[in-house]
Design an enzyme around this catalytic site. Sequence first.
Site, short mmCIF file in Angstrom:
data_model
loop_
_atom_site.label_atom_id
_atom_site.label_comp_id
_atom_site.label_asym_id
_atom_site.label_seq_id
_atom_site.Cartn_x
_atom_site.Cartn_y
_atom_site.Cartn_z
N LEU A 129 -6.79 -11.56 36.23
CA LEU A 129 -6.70 -12.45 35.07
C LEU A 129 -5.84 -11.85 33.97
CD1 LEU A 129 -7.96 -14.94 33.55
CD2 LEU A 129 -9.71 -13.34 32.75
N HIS A 130 -5.00 -12.67 33.36
CA HIS A 130 -4.21 -12.21 32.21
C HIS A 130 -3.83 -13.39 31.34
CE1 HIS A 130 -1.58 -13.06 35.63
NE2 HIS A 130 -0.62 -13.36 34.78
#
Length: 170
Positions: A129-130
Amino acid sequence: MLERLWAGWRSPYIEGATAGGADVHDGACVFCRILSSGEPDEATHIIWRDPSGRAVALLNAYPYASGHVMVMPVRHAGRLAGLDAEESAAVWEGVRLAVAALEGAYRPEGINVGANLGRAAGAGVPDHLHFHALPRWAGDTNFTTAVADLRVLPEALGVSAAKLRAAWPA
Ligand SMILES: [Zn+2]
């Protein structure tokens, strides 16, 4: 135009690094490799580390615009809903601080903040996730970008990192 911008965050390098669905367990997650590299922040372009060690902010090595920041959990976690409360708070604090630093360093007219959750949504690294944050100006999606998928960056990554570190809220 906006859709084009988000697609621009999927760099060929990152796509190549994640081809075949490899993950951190064989060392192929590009973000985990960066975060565990032991390289100095000047080399990895990490600009902030959450004091609890749960989140970091770093520059996108293949930015759409100068000052394109990514904020992510340190843990290799792909699902936003899978973060625990502390990770979630640390990541969001990173996003908040990144926006403040972008405002201070670049004086943009606007800022895009967002995440692509899952490959179908456009994520180049769906397993880690980013969030993206990048400065915007009216008219900055220019002819060259829209037609040729080519862009000219006005400054080197190290310069962007130094600006953002200087503008990062204490
Ligand atoms: Zn990872």
